[in-house]
Write an enzyme that holds these catalytic residues in place. Structure first.
Site, PDB file in Angstrom:
ATOM      1  CG  HIS A 104      -1.882  -1.038   1.489  1.00  0.00           C
ATOM      2  ND1 HIS A 104      -1.843  -2.031   2.245  1.00  0.00           N
ATOM      3  CD2 HIS A 104      -3.040  -1.174   0.569  1.00  0.00           C
ATOM      4  CE1 HIS A 104      -2.800  -2.902   2.339  1.00  0.00           C
ATOM      5  NE2 HIS A 104      -3.466  -2.484   1.217  1.00  0.00           N
ATOM      6  CD  GLN A 149     -13.444  -6.136  -1.525  1.00  0.00           C
ATOM      7  OE1 GLN A 149     -13.899  -5.047  -1.624  1.00  0.00           O
ATOM      8  NE2 GLN A 149     -12.167  -6.758  -1.748  1.00  0.00           N
ATOM      9  CB  SER A 182      -1.098 -10.222   0.934  1.00  0.00           C
ATOM     10  OG  SER A 182      -2.174 -10.481   1.766  1.00  0.00           O
ATOM     11  NE  ARG A 240      -6.698 -12.371   2.016  1.00  0.00           N
ATOM     12  CZ  ARG A 240      -7.742 -12.975   1.813  1.00  0.00           C
ATOM     13  NH1 ARG A 240      -7.754 -14.289   2.095  1.00  0.00           N
ATOM     14  NH2 ARG A 240      -8.781 -12.530   1.398  1.00  0.00           N
TER      15      ARG A 240
HETATM   16  O1  PAF Z   1      -7.643  -4.267  -3.402  1.00  0.00           O
HETATM   17  C1  PAF Z   1      -8.548  -4.017  -2.166  1.00  0.00           C
HETATM   18  O2  PAF Z   1      -8.031  -3.828  -1.136  1.00  0.00           O
HETATM   19  C2  PAF Z   1      -9.878  -3.935  -2.239  1.00  0.00           C
HETATM   20  O3  PAF Z   1     -10.369  -5.018  -3.149  1.00  0.00           O
HETATM   21  C3  PAF Z   1     -10.648  -2.649  -2.816  1.00  0.00           C
HETATM   22  C4  PAF Z   1      -9.791  -2.311  -4.212  1.00  0.00           C
HETATM   23  C5  PAF Z   1      -9.939  -1.599  -1.793  1.00  0.00           C
HETATM   24  C6  PAF Z   1     -11.815  -2.521  -2.589  1.00  0.00           C
HETATM   25  O4  PAF Z   1     -12.389  -2.924  -1.660  1.00  0.00           O
END
Ligand code: PAF
Length: 281
Positions: free
Chosen positions: A36, A60, A186, A188
């Site tokens: 990120h 999601q 990640s 995770r």
């Molecule tokens: O990649 C992610 O973290 C998520 O899928 C996103 C793009 C922020 C949408 O919730």
């Protein structure tokens, strides 16, 4: 650092800024890591105003357990963002704010991009991603939005959604950032034991060999080889390995000239599902 919890707060802050400034959005679900950070650093370098959204999007997740287990580390996230720039605007909406009419996804036709890989194994996942990203783009109205290539299928799907819905935003894909041993960053990874984190580096090691073999061997023999490697690693449970066209994500039958290919992989390390991919040519 300005933190907005509501759409009204965010819009009022954005309206105070010079209307000519280039605004960008980095959508995240928090639990921020170096992957990120690389997106945010690039966003800050390339735009006058950077909005980072932190929202664990319930629509999601195909699995409530996974949603529940998703790390929520807001204080640490804000501290990390602050190190990059105190001018970042953090948008941390509640689920009610994003989904005032109930937590439902829109149903999209991503023209086949959603059919294989993550779409096949995580039912409804991309409808959830499309829904939240479309909402965020409508709220922030950025000139650019940044996404990581680790979720390459997601990146292609968002590009398609923006094209189909004619949303005026430039979607920017950023390279995968890896831990020292090669494991793709990640949120995770934090759930892996130390030993498993080491073991999981085998995923990228395999992808690199797939890339090497892809130059000279048939697709089938490369994939058979990779599957066999995982059979010999009982701690890593291979869900899929696919070689597909980068643009259409169609699974590759025969190599064609002037076409870009990628290998995509999903593996369970204990109960933690990890994905990765590599450009092959
Ligand atoms: O990649 C992610 O973290 C998520 O899928 C996103 C793009 C922020 C949408 O919730």
């Amino acid at each position: 650092m300005f933190t907005a919890k509501t759409i009204v707060e965010l819009k009022s802050r954005l309206s105070e800024l010079d209307s000519m400034s280039c605004v960008c959005l980095v959508p995240t679900m928090g639990a921020l890591h170096q992957g990120h950070m690389s997106l945010v650093k690039r966003a800050v370098e390339e735009n006058a105003v950077t909005v980072v959204s932190i929202f664990v999007n319930p629509t999601q997740f195909d699995n409530l357990w996974d949603l529940d287990k998703y790390p929520r580390t807001l204080e640490a996230d804000v501290a990390l963002l602050e190190k990059i720039s105190k001018d970042i605007i953090v948008f941390v909406p509640s689920a009610e704010e994003v989904y005032p009419e109930g937590q439902n996804s829109e149903s999209y036709d991503f023209q086949g991009l959603e059919e294989a890989m993550e779409g096949a194994f995580r039912k409804g996942h991309f409808d959830g991603v499309g829904t939240v990203v479309e909402k965020l783009l409508h709220i922030v109205k950025p000139d650019r939005a940044y996404f990581g290539e680790k979720d390459f299928q997601q990146l292609q799907i968002i590009r398609k959604m923006v094209e189909l819905k004619k949303i005026p935003v430039e979607i920017i894909g950023c390279p995968i950032v890896r831990e020292e041993n090669g494991l793709a960053w990640s949120s995770r990874n934090e759930r892996l034991s130390k030993a498993m984190r080491k073991e999981a580096s085998f995923i990228f090691k395999t992808l690199k060999t797939v890339k090497k073999k892809f130059g000279t061997k048939s697709v089938k023999s490369v994939l058979d080889w990779a599957k066999k490697q995982f059979e010999e690693r009982p701690d890593l449970d291979l869900e899929y390995i696919v070689i597909a066209e980068s643009e259409t994500l169609r699974s590759l039958e025969e190599k064609r000239p002037n076409t870009k290919y990628r290998a995509f992989i999903a593996v369970f390390a204990d109960s933690v599902r990890l994905i990765d991919n590599i450009a092959l040519n």
